[in-house]
Enzyme design. Structure first.
Site, PDB file in Angstrom:
ATOM      1  N   CYS A   1       8.321   1.824   6.245  1.00  0.00           N
ATOM      2  CA  CYS A   1       7.315   2.027   7.302  1.00  0.00           C
ATOM      3  C   CYS A   1       7.947   1.821   8.673  1.00  0.00           C
ATOM      4  O   CYS A   1       7.645   2.559   9.624  1.00  0.00           O
ATOM      5  CB  CYS A   1       6.144   1.063   7.128  1.00  0.00           C
ATOM      6  SG  CYS A   1       5.311   1.249   5.546  1.00  0.00           S
TER       7      CYS A   1
ATOM      8  N   ARG B   1       1.113   6.566   1.770  1.00  0.00           N
ATOM      9  CA  ARG B   1       1.582   7.357   2.922  1.00  0.00           C
ATOM     10  C   ARG B   1       0.904   8.707   2.910  1.00  0.00           C
ATOM     11  O   ARG B   1       1.447   9.680   2.385  1.00  0.00           O
ATOM     12  CB  ARG B   1       3.095   7.558   2.844  1.00  0.00           C
ATOM     13  CG  ARG B   1       3.880   6.318   3.084  1.00  0.00           C
ATOM     14  CD  ARG B   1       5.376   6.586   3.074  1.00  0.00           C
ATOM     15  NE  ARG B   1       6.048   5.396   2.631  1.00  0.00           N
ATOM     16  CZ  ARG B   1       6.181   4.303   3.351  1.00  0.00           C
ATOM     17  NH1 ARG B   1       5.702   4.244   4.570  1.00  0.00           N
ATOM     18  NH2 ARG B   1       6.791   3.244   2.856  1.00  0.00           N
TER      19      ARG B   1
HETATM   20  C1  BEZ Z   1       8.289   0.035   2.760  1.00  0.00           C
HETATM   21  O1  BEZ Z   1       9.474  -0.235   2.731  1.00  0.00           O
HETATM   22  O2  BEZ Z   1       7.757   0.484   3.771  1.00  0.00           O
HETATM   23  C2  BEZ Z   1       7.463  -0.196   1.517  1.00  0.00           C
HETATM   24  C3  BEZ Z   1       8.071  -0.075   0.279  1.00  0.00           C
HETATM   25  C4  BEZ Z   1       7.314  -0.297  -0.861  1.00  0.00           C
HETATM   26  C5  BEZ Z   1       5.969  -0.648  -0.775  1.00  0.00           C
HETATM   27  C6  BEZ Z   1       5.378  -0.748   0.483  1.00  0.00           C
HETATM   28  C7  BEZ Z   1       6.117  -0.513   1.629  1.00  0.00           C
END
Ligand code: BEZ
Length: 234
Positions: free
Chosen positions: A56, A133
């Site tokens: 993110c 997402r």
């Molecule tokens: C992230 O790195 O943004 C992420 C990875 C797995 C679950 C939620 C967020």
């Protein structure tokens, strides 16, 4: 063995391309925002699983870096996750410390998952209890024009989002379609023939009407040859 797991069968609205984007009012990092205040602009509403997570973070840095490209296209970015507003503020400040970038668009704090529920961003199996997402591209008449979903583990391609917005804007303005891998400046696909005469012309002499046809149903032209639609007819 009887499965005693309680399954939430609450019917959820299925949002699809072509529907009017449900309106909402929410707390954001830029104050209270109502979706319909952006009528007249394109809106890219996107969810992310959570603040202070690496994928993110990379996406927000990329959105901030490419913000001028979205602005050029009259696109308002609007992020959303179930994190609190203080969490959002702390995370965006951390991104600013890391990169020098101030996030130039609002980030919604959707604590009660109202926006996520409205847009079906919560996994119905509730495996992660996180919004995923998702991307909703909403046109200036507040109609949903594209929906994309990505897993938590893989970041979105901002250049593809910009390309899709370019393609949607060309379709809206000129009434043409765009082929696979289309990029601005490439030939566009014209609507199908409406009469048999038109069909025959596309077979026998397409150049006379500015078309390049590989078959009667497969015709291209340069956008410079196409007259914009009457905005009233959009
Ligand atoms: C992230 O790195 O943004 C992420 C990875 C797995 C679950 C939620 C967020």
């Amino acid at each position: 063995m009887i499965n005693r797991e309680i399954i939430d069968e609450t019917p959820r609205q299925c949002l699809t391309i072509g529907r009017i984007a449900p309106d909402f009012t929410a707390i954001t990092t830029e104050g209270v925002v109502t979706l319909s205040q952006y009528r007249g602009q394109w809106v890219l509403l996107f969810s992310h699983p959570g603040d202070f997570t690496p994928v993110c973070t990379s996406e927000f840095i990329a959105f901030a870096q490419l913000y001028p490209e979205f602005e050029k296209r009259n696109v308002q970015l609007l992020g959303v996750s179930i994190d609190s507003n203080p969490s959002h503020l702390g995370w965006l400040y951390s991104i600013m410390e890391m990169t020098g970038l101030r996030m130039p668009f609002p980030l919604i704090s959707d604590r009660d998952a109202k926006v996520a529920e409205l847009y079906g961003m919560v996994n119905p199996d509730r495996i992660y209890e996180q919004s995923v997402r998702d991307v909703f591209i909403i046109d200036p008449n507040q109609r949903i024009r594209a929906i994309l979903a990505y897993p938590a583990t893989n970041g979105r391609n901002m250049y593809e989002l910009l390309r899709l917005i370019d393609a949607l804007q060309v379709t809206t303005t000129y009434g043409v379609s765009t082929p696979a891998n289309w990029m601005p400046g490439d030939p566009v696909i014209v609507p199908e023939a409406r009469t048999f005469d038109e069909l025959l012309q596309r077979v026998t002499d397409p150049e006379s009407v500015g078309l390049n046809c590989l078959a009667w149903y497969y015709c291209f032209t340069d956008l410079s040859q196409v007259t914009p639609l009457n905005p009233e007819s959009e």
